[in-house]
Design a protein around this motif. Sequence first.
Motif, short mmCIF file in Angstrom:
data_model
loop_
_atom_site.label_atom_id
_atom_site.label_comp_id
_atom_site.label_asym_id
_atom_site.label_seq_id
_atom_site.Cartn_x
_atom_site.Cartn_y
_atom_site.Cartn_z
N PHE A 15 0.83 -1.20 0.00
CA PHE A 15 0.00 0.00 0.00
C PHE A 15 0.87 1.26 0.00
O PHE A 15 0.59 2.21 -0.74
CB PHE A 15 -0.93 -0.02 1.21
CG PHE A 15 -1.62 1.28 1.48
CD1 PHE A 15 -2.70 1.69 0.71
CD2 PHE A 15 -1.18 2.13 2.49
CE1 PHE A 15 -3.34 2.91 0.95
CE2 PHE A 15 -1.80 3.33 2.74
CZ PHE A 15 -2.88 3.72 1.97
N CYS A 19 0.42 3.67 -3.16
CA CYS A 19 -0.77 4.44 -2.75
C CYS A 19 -0.97 5.70 -3.59
O CYS A 19 -2.08 6.23 -3.66
CB CYS A 19 -0.68 4.79 -1.27
SG CYS A 19 0.67 5.91 -0.86
N VAL A 22 -3.93 5.63 -6.15
CA VAL A 22 -5.36 5.66 -5.77
C VAL A 22 -5.69 6.79 -4.80
O VAL A 22 -6.88 7.10 -4.62
CB VAL A 22 -5.77 4.32 -5.15
CG1 VAL A 22 -5.72 3.21 -6.19
CG2 VAL A 22 -4.91 3.98 -3.94
N VAL A 104 -7.04 5.96 6.53
CA VAL A 104 -7.71 4.73 6.08
C VAL A 104 -7.58 3.71 7.20
O VAL A 104 -6.75 3.86 8.11
CB VAL A 104 -7.07 4.18 4.78
CG1 VAL A 104 -7.32 5.12 3.61
CG2 VAL A 104 -5.58 3.93 4.96
N ASP A 108 -9.78 -1.13 4.53
CA ASP A 108 -9.61 -0.42 3.25
C ASP A 108 -8.32 -0.85 2.56
O ASP A 108 -8.28 -1.00 1.32
CB ASP A 108 -9.61 1.08 3.48
CG ASP A 108 -10.94 1.59 4.00
OD1 ASP A 108 -11.97 0.96 3.70
OD2 ASP A 108 -10.94 2.62 4.71
N ILE A 109 -7.26 -1.04 3.30
CA ILE A 109 -5.99 -1.48 2.71
C ILE A 109 -6.14 -2.89 2.13
O ILE A 109 -5.61 -3.19 1.04
CB ILE A 109 -4.88 -1.43 3.77
CG1 ILE A 109 -4.61 0.01 4.18
CG2 ILE A 109 -3.60 -2.07 3.25
CD1 ILE A 109 -3.57 0.17 5.26
N SER A 111 -8.87 -4.13 0.96
CA SER A 111 -9.69 -4.02 -0.25
C SER A 111 -8.89 -3.46 -1.43
O SER A 111 -9.13 -3.85 -2.58
CB SER A 111 -10.91 -3.14 0.02
OG SER A 111 -11.67 -3.64 1.10
N MET A 112 -7.94 -2.58 -1.18
CA MET A 112 -7.15 -1.98 -2.26
C MET A 112 -5.95 -2.83 -2.66
O MET A 112 -5.27 -2.51 -3.64
CB MET A 112 -6.66 -0.58 -1.82
CG MET A 112 -7.77 0.46 -1.72
SD MET A 112 -7.12 2.12 -1.37
CE MET A 112 -6.54 1.89 0.31
N TYR A 113 -5.67 -3.88 -1.93
CA TYR A 113 -4.44 -4.65 -2.20
C TYR A 113 -4.49 -5.30 -3.58
O TYR A 113 -3.49 -5.30 -4.32
CB TYR A 113 -4.25 -5.71 -1.12
CG TYR A 113 -3.03 -6.57 -1.34
CD1 TYR A 113 -1.76 -6.10 -1.06
CD2 TYR A 113 -3.15 -7.86 -1.87
CE1 TYR A 113 -0.64 -6.89 -1.28
CE2 TYR A 113 -2.05 -8.65 -2.10
CZ TYR A 113 -0.79 -8.14 -1.80
OH TYR A 113 0.32 -8.93 -2.04
N GLN A 115 -5.84 -4.31 -6.21
CA GLN A 115 -5.65 -3.28 -7.25
C GLN A 115 -4.22 -2.75 -7.27
O GLN A 115 -3.72 -2.36 -8.33
CB GLN A 115 -6.64 -2.14 -7.01
CG GLN A 115 -6.56 -1.01 -8.01
CD GLN A 115 -7.53 0.11 -7.69
OE1 GLN A 115 -8.31 0.02 -6.73
NE2 GLN A 115 -7.49 1.18 -8.49
N LEU A 116 -3.54 -2.76 -6.14
CA LEU A 116 -2.21 -2.18 -6.04
C LEU A 116 -1.07 -3.18 -6.20
O LEU A 116 0.06 -2.78 -6.45
CB LEU A 116 -2.05 -1.47 -4.67
CG LEU A 116 -3.02 -0.33 -4.39
CD1 LEU A 116 -2.79 0.22 -2.99
CD2 LEU A 116 -2.89 0.77 -5.42
#
Length: 586
Positions: A15, A19, A22, A104, A108-109, A111-113, A115-116
């Motif tokens: 992240f 980061c 996003v 955050v 949330d991290i 959920s974004m993993y 994508q990242l």
Amino acid sequence: MATLEDGLKTMVKTFRRECHRVLQSERTTIHGPDGMLMVLQLAIAEVNKQQGGEFKVALSDVLMAWKHLLLDKLHLPPHNSVRPENYDLILEAYESFLKCSNTVDLVDIHSMYKQLRVDSDPEEPVSPVQLFEFLSGNMEVSELMDSSVPSTPSSKCRPCSSQVKVLMRKVFCSYLTLLVNSKNDLALALTLDVPSRALGQAAFTDLKHAARNSNTSLFLAVTSFVRAIQLGGKGYAPAEADPLRKHVKGLSDYVQFLDNLQEVLGEIPDPSVCSAKLVTIIRAALVKGHSSGDAVCTAAEETASDLKERICDLHQNQKPISNSTETGISPARPKAYAINHATAYGGRETVKLLMGLLDEEALAPPCRNKADLLSEDQPTLSGAEGTSVLTLFRSPEVSAGCSPEPLRNRVQSRQDLLKPKARERVIRSQFACTYQDDELPLNRVLEFPSSSQLPTCVHPAPKHTINPAIDLDLEPECPSATANPTTESLSQEQSAVQHRAALGPRCGNAKSNEAGLCNRKKSGIQTQDKGSKRKQVDDDQHGGSENQPPKKKPPTGGKMPGKNVSKAKSKRLIAGQGKLTSFFRV
């Protein structure tokens, strides 16, 4: 086999590296389990207040909403229990607080993993069920200690039996958080009055209202107010009616302390030395005024030692990353229009180190006793009553005006009204002896501040009877006009002088009253001697009274050379000037 701790670190590291794709800000901070619970408590209390209640929430309602929140965000099957009332509003308030604070949470991290992540990163280091168990506190501590990496103070489960130590660690990390992310309102709430700066609940409420009115963060609201006081001119300074005017000293001390931390952050190039220096400055401020054996002093010493050790380990681990081509943790880069590029670039490496320390603090297991974390009866570090976040964010009760003012205040205000005020001295001219004293105003004579204190019975003053024997207007002739005054006339003159001194109006020149007693009649008698002529001139100038103009004498046939009698007759003199002129002639 990778453990849960390694999976969480991998997730956070990815992240931090990506980061910027996003998020608008690369200085976004992370809320751990304890921080998430505190934000949820504030969100529920805010919704309860909006629905017509009070800014309060029961601990059972927070724990019930906590389970539903984790299950919904992790997309797990819902719980069998019924959803809390106004759950959608609570979720909206929770997300809004995170967005406004530039923060955050761990969900949330997670959920974004996906994508990242890149090809070299593992596909799913932590499963949703594992993260739910970790955040709920159901994961055993032994499962978190299986890592081959030596355990650190931040990764151990800190016991909550010593509440002072737990709160002290929060204060240290909150100060460091403000250096990284100044929009974090939760961090400012934990540090505003620690150490004591006389900024209690009322000051925090005024600051919160000012931030809401200007649509800014709490940190920007306090710094804008202090900067306007220090640097702004008369036209830009805050108004006198500004509620923050009452807390100028405390807010200035708070901003000054943060400015000192920012100055150290930009001056020392070595990240390890700079971070240790920041921790030392915070420790010195917290232990000031406490004895060496005090609980606060002991907790501050232990926390500072643990943080310095962890900072040193993180700096050793980040050195290979900084020397390689990888960017690693990348905070906000200085803009092209930045004034001091050296300071901005010099603090970047230290900010990276601080962000790594704060990320590890966010990965610490949750507190076992939720009541100690969320209760309003927490130990105090500043001496104020109640330092919990819920107490600070709750606005103090405003008096409706029904209860009377305390008796002590009413007595003091009444005494201040009855106290005689000092009369201002009036500067008079050199002829002040000829002026009559001004009469005192009616309120100074009575000294009654209100109509309710007027006397019930007023005795009238006795009427003055005029004695015709000594009335000057009814005398047939002036005793001083005769050449040989008798003893009876002299006694009448003395009694008249005493009578006028007792009953007549006050005059600044007492001698002029005695000299003018016999000048009330027309001055028609003339004598041949030199002394009587000078007295006649004085009588004409006085005219019998100071408030009446002198009467004109009929013109004489011849002029007397060397005398100023005719010249004095032609001029209109003010009252008392003739007496002074005759005095200086002698």
